[in-house]
Design a protein around this motif. Structure first.
Motif, PDB file in Angstrom:
ATOM      1  N   ILE A   1      -0.208 -28.674  17.398  1.00 20.95           N
ATOM      2  CA  ILE A   1      -0.771 -27.329  17.562  1.00 20.95           C
ATOM      3  C   ILE A   1      -1.903 -27.070  16.570  1.00 20.95           C
ATOM      4  CG2 ILE A   1      -0.246 -24.868  17.633  1.00 20.95           C
ATOM      5  CD1 ILE A   1       2.670 -25.635  18.213  1.00 20.95           C
ATOM      6  N   LEU A   2      -1.644 -27.300  15.285  1.00 19.77           N
ATOM      7  CA  LEU A   2      -2.697 -27.133  14.290  1.00 19.77           C
ATOM      8  C   LEU A   2      -3.729 -28.246  14.399  1.00 19.77           C
ATOM      9  CD1 LEU A   2      -3.711 -25.582  11.785  1.00 19.77           C
ATOM     10  CD2 LEU A   2      -2.236 -27.055  10.388  1.00 19.77           C
ATOM     11  N   GLU A   3      -3.323 -29.389  14.936  1.00 18.84           N
ATOM     12  CA  GLU A   3      -4.153 -30.592  15.023  1.00 18.84           C
ATOM     13  C   GLU A   3      -4.606 -31.031  13.640  1.00 18.84           C
ATOM     14  OE1 GLU A   3      -7.162 -30.565  18.026  1.00 18.84           O
ATOM     15  OE2 GLU A   3      -5.855 -29.621  19.510  1.00 18.84           O
ATOM     16  N   ALA A   4      -3.670 -30.963  12.696  1.00 13.94           N
ATOM     17  CA  ALA A   4      -3.935 -31.448  11.351  1.00 13.94           C
ATOM     18  C   ALA A   4      -4.194 -32.941  11.381  1.00 13.94           C
ATOM     19  CB  ALA A   4      -2.745 -31.135  10.447  1.00 13.94           C
ATOM     20  N   THR A   5      -4.965 -33.425  10.424  1.00 10.96           N
ATOM     21  CA  THR A   5      -5.249 -34.863  10.340  1.00 10.96           C
ATOM     22  C   THR A   5      -4.620 -35.498   9.102  1.00 10.96           C
ATOM     23  OG1 THR A   5      -7.361 -34.399   9.236  1.00 10.96           O
ATOM     24  CG2 THR A   5      -7.394 -34.663  11.639  1.00 10.96           C
ATOM     25  N   GLY A   6      -3.860 -34.725   8.339  1.00 10.22           N
ATOM     26  CA  GLY A   6      -3.126 -35.245   7.194  1.00 10.22           C
ATOM     27  C   GLY A   6      -1.973 -34.313   6.875  1.00 10.22           C
TER      28      GLY A   6
ATOM     29  N   ALA B   1       4.738 -29.851  14.988  1.00 10.37           N
ATOM     30  CA  ALA B   1       3.914 -28.673  15.288  1.00 10.37           C
ATOM     31  C   ALA B   1       2.558 -28.776  14.614  1.00 10.37           C
ATOM     32  CB  ALA B   1       4.640 -27.409  14.835  1.00 10.37           C
ATOM     33  N   ALA B   2       2.521 -29.256  13.370  1.00  3.94           N
ATOM     34  CA  ALA B   2       1.243 -29.417  12.679  1.00  3.94           C
ATOM     35  C   ALA B   2       0.363 -30.447  13.374  1.00  3.94           C
ATOM     36  CB  ALA B   2       1.489 -29.828  11.224  1.00  3.94           C
TER      37      ALA B   2
ATOM     38  N   GLY C   1       1.919 -25.453   5.044  1.00  4.07           N
ATOM     39  CA  GLY C   1       2.600 -25.410   6.339  1.00  4.07           C
ATOM     40  C   GLY C   1       3.964 -24.776   6.325  1.00  4.07           C
ATOM     41  N   TYR C   2       4.246 -23.895   5.348  1.00  4.59           N
ATOM     42  CA  TYR C   2       5.538 -23.210   5.347  1.00  4.59           C
ATOM     43  C   TYR C   2       5.628 -22.327   6.584  1.00  4.59           C
ATOM     44  CZ  TYR C   2       5.211 -24.693   0.513  1.00  4.59           C
ATOM     45  OH  TYR C   2       5.070 -25.441  -0.623  1.00  4.59           O
TER      46      TYR C   2
ATOM     47  N   LYS D   1       5.015 -26.703  25.736  1.00  2.64           N
ATOM     48  CA  LYS D   1       6.332 -26.331  25.228  1.00  2.64           C
ATOM     49  C   LYS D   1       7.066 -27.511  24.595  1.00  2.64           C
ATOM     50  CE  LYS D   1       7.072 -22.235  28.043  1.00  2.64           C
ATOM     51  NZ  LYS D   1       7.959 -21.515  28.983  1.00  2.64           N
ATOM     52  N   CYS D   2       6.434 -28.677  24.615  1.00  3.57           N
ATOM     53  CA  CYS D   2       6.989 -29.817  23.894  1.00  3.57           C
ATOM     54  C   CYS D   2       6.332 -29.979  22.524  1.00  3.57           C
ATOM     55  CB  CYS D   2       6.783 -31.097  24.693  1.00  3.57           C
ATOM     56  SG  CYS D   2       7.591 -31.092  26.300  1.00  3.57           S
ATOM     57  N   SER D   3       5.484 -29.029  22.147  1.00  5.40           N
ATOM     58  CA  SER D   3       4.662 -29.185  20.956  1.00  5.40           C
ATOM     59  C   SER D   3       5.454 -29.207  19.664  1.00  5.40           C
ATOM     60  CB  SER D   3       3.608 -28.070  20.896  1.00  5.40           C
ATOM     61  OG  SER D   3       2.725 -28.170  21.986  1.00  5.40           O
TER      62      SER D   3
END
Length: 628
Positions: free
Chosen positions: A469-474, A465-466, A405-406, A536-538
């Motif tokens: 937007i990315l919808e990461a789960t970890g 953001a992760a 995620g850099y 825009k609040c992401s």
């Protein structure tokens, strides 16, 4: 009869609205009754606040909770190339193989891109090579202007959407170098650090990434023999092709691994940065002889798969040595597509192309099945900016996608927000189309200098953001304990190894530690992410619901020099069985405060609170249950 029926009489409709009004009034009264109206609490910066479970972080002897906020901005020259000039394709990270740059090429020539490899290795590895200055590369710009909380002056108003949710797997760290270093500490120094990272009273990290080291050849890897390099040179279980396995080679990292599990960590991943040195073309686990060249000999592909799965099998089946440790997943690669790993570098890394990846993954899968191991395979642990079109073809082999995620870089005049957001969306769409989860398996403040709080707020925005937007789960921090202050949750001077007879520099807990504690305390594994209704609040607001605690948690970052007011709207139908017990708890981290609990003074919905300048805040609404 349906409310949508135009023939519905007005009497039932009035009764419906009356019932809704009664419910709303009852909820408001119950909610307000449970809210403290006292003045904001004050607490010294060194006194951590209780988590929602009322557990305190203990005062640990030898731990210095003060924070150095005068770190210099990292700078250097834009030279120090590690290979020939390469081109930068529109929207992509550096291509794994150098591409000729011609006048008629559709690619944009960027002579400084090769320096990014130097910055990457130097920044993470803490080597003596100069870093790329943040303003020295014209076509790559740092992410200094991420979105504010939201647009609209000094306040933001958002609504949570409980209908769209997914399960959060947790928070973690890679062991690797920190395990190799800290695992040698005497218990008087070791145990307090383990408590800070993995116990419920500390960060309570539950995801652990264990590194399967490649070992190193003293002749070919001189930088991995001295100074910090000796801790980054990870021991290998198999010293040569002819040698048997030396299962005592990595006792220090294994000590940290088992200490984390004993304190509650429950999700484990094994990963490799490089094959053993004797499988490489260059004879060096740091990389290839030329920039962008692959470094795993083709004839050792199957041997590499056997090596990785042998280690995983040893942990799972040897109850004495491995303590029955079953790795949930195995990752054979690390930033293998980026192409910047070179011989003589300061850390392990191996360039591997996609076709070779596919062959190895097939071999690893076959070996896991033959050895009757339940470990899944994940990949490819490359920058999220690497096009999903490249790694998407690996789909049949993988249980999940890992990305790094850099997000300090942008492309050719495009704002870092726009570029990173687009890459996050691309990765998310690809993963969802294949019904796979995505983790940020590695994060650090690449190319981010500055004072401690500035880096901490940047981390907070990156996490949010992760999530949104990315919808990461970890989400996994690269090295929780690091000798480079800007990269560390806990900073320790790695040039001084503690033992019972010597005095060493005490660890320093950074602002990043305290901001991450907001997340790990209020959104533990098993929570469900809630959607924020404004795109825009992401980068500024994230929210979760934790079923076990019946709690909604919201996280807000304010990187601006002025206070901001945030209003959170939660649909009334989301809340059930409040029973007059609901209460808002709030915490803050700022220049002066470290996860300090503050009293909430608001009333019923919307929940409204002020965020001081340059600070991070979270709140928890307890005793709520959704209509799911």
């Amino acid at each position: 009869m349906s409310l949508r029926n135009p023939r519905l009489s007005s009497r039932p409709l009035r009764l419906t609205f009356l019932l809704l009004s009664v419910f709303s009034a009852a909820f408001s009264a119950a909610f307000s009754a449970g809210v403290s109206e006292s003045a904001p609490a004050s607490a010294p910066a060194s006194a951590p606040a209780p988590s929602p479970s009322d557990e305190m972080i203990p005062d640990i002897p030898g731990i210095d909770y003060s924070v150095n906020i005068t770190l210099p901005v990292v700078s250097g020259t834009s030279g120090d190339p590690v290979g020939p000039p390469i081109c930068f394709e529109q929207g992509l990270s550096p291509h794994p193989v150098p591409i000729p740059c011609g006048e008629n090429s559709s690619l944009t020539a960027t002579s400084q891109v090769a320096s990014l490899a130097s910055a990457r290795i130097a920044s993470i590895g803490g080597s003596s090579r100069p870093l790329v200055a943040e303003n020295s590369t014209p076509n790559l710009t740092p992410a200094t202007e991420l979105f504010d909380i939201c647009t609209g002056g000094g306040s933001a108003s958002v609504t949570l959407n409980p209908r769209r949710r997914n399960k959060w797997r947790g928070w973690g760290t890679s062991l690797c170098w920190l395990g190799n270093f800290v695992g040698g500490f005497p218990d008087t120094h070791f145990n307090p650090l383990m408590d800070l990272l993995f116990s419920p009273s500390g960060l309570n990290l539950n995801i652990i990434r264990y590194n399967i080291g490649g070992g190193n050849n003293a002749t070919n890897s001189p930088r991995l023999q001295t100074g910090w390099g000796k801790w980054r040179g990870m021991p290998g279980f198999k010293a040569t092709e002819q040698a048997g396995y030396n299962w005592s080679a990595d006792d220090r990292q294994r000590k940290v691994l088992f200490a984390a599990r004993a304190r509650g960590a429950d999700t484990f991943e094994a990963f490799a940065n490089s094959p053993p040195w004797w499988m490489t073309v260059s004879g060096d686990v740091a990389g290839a002889s030329k920039y962008g060249e692959g470094n795993l000999k083709v004839q050792y592909e199957e041997a590499y798969a056997e090596f990785l799965t042998d280690v995983v099998e040893k942990f799972a089946k040897d109850t004495s040595w491995g303590k029955g440790m079953v790795f949930d997943t195995l990752e054979p690669f690390n930033e293998a597509l980026e192409g910047w790993w070179m011989k003589g570098g300061g850390q392990e890394g191996c360039n591997i192309g996609l076709q070779q990846m596919k062959r190895i993954l097939l071999m690893v899968q076959a070996a896991l099945e033959r050895k009757q191991l339940k470990t899944g395979i994940v990949s490819v642990d490359s920058f999220v900016q690497t096009t999903p079109r490249q790694i998407g073809t690996l789909n049949p082999f993988l249980a999940r996608y890992n990305v790094h995620g850099y997000m300090s870089l942008a492309k050719n005049g495009t704002s870092s927000v726009e570029w990173t957001t687009q890459k996050f969306h691309d990765m998310k769409r690809m993963a969802k189309g294949q019904e796979k989860e995505v983790w940020v398996s590695e994060w650090g403040p690449l190319l981010r200098g500055g004072e401690d709080m500035d880096v901490a707020l940047f981390m907070a925005r990156s996490i949010i953001a992760a999530i949104n937007i990315l919808e990461a789960t970890g989400w996994v921090f690269w090295q929780a304990i690091d000798p480079v202050a800007s990269w560390a949750l806990i900073h320790i001077d790695w040039s001084k190894t503690p033992d019972e007879s010597t005095v060493y520099t005490p660890p320093t807990v950074s602002k990043k530690f305290w901001i991450l504690k907001h997340f790990t305390s209020l959104a533990p594994a098993g929570s469900k992410r809630l959607y924020v209704n404004k795109a825009k609040c992401s980068y500024g607001i994230a929210a979760f619901y934790t079923p076990k605690k019946r709690m909604i948690s919201v996280f807000v970052v304010n990187q601006k020099a002025t206070p901001r007011t945030v209003k959170i709207h939660i649909p009334w139908w989301f809340l059930r069985n409040v029973g007059g017990k609901s209460k808002v708890h709030s915490w803050r981290t700022s220049y002066a405060d470290d996860f300090v609990k503050v009293n909430y003074r608001g009333g019923h919905m919307p929940i409204s609170f002020a965020i001081p300048a340059r600070s991070f805040a979270s709140f928890a609404l307890t005793h709520v249950r959704p209509l799911w």
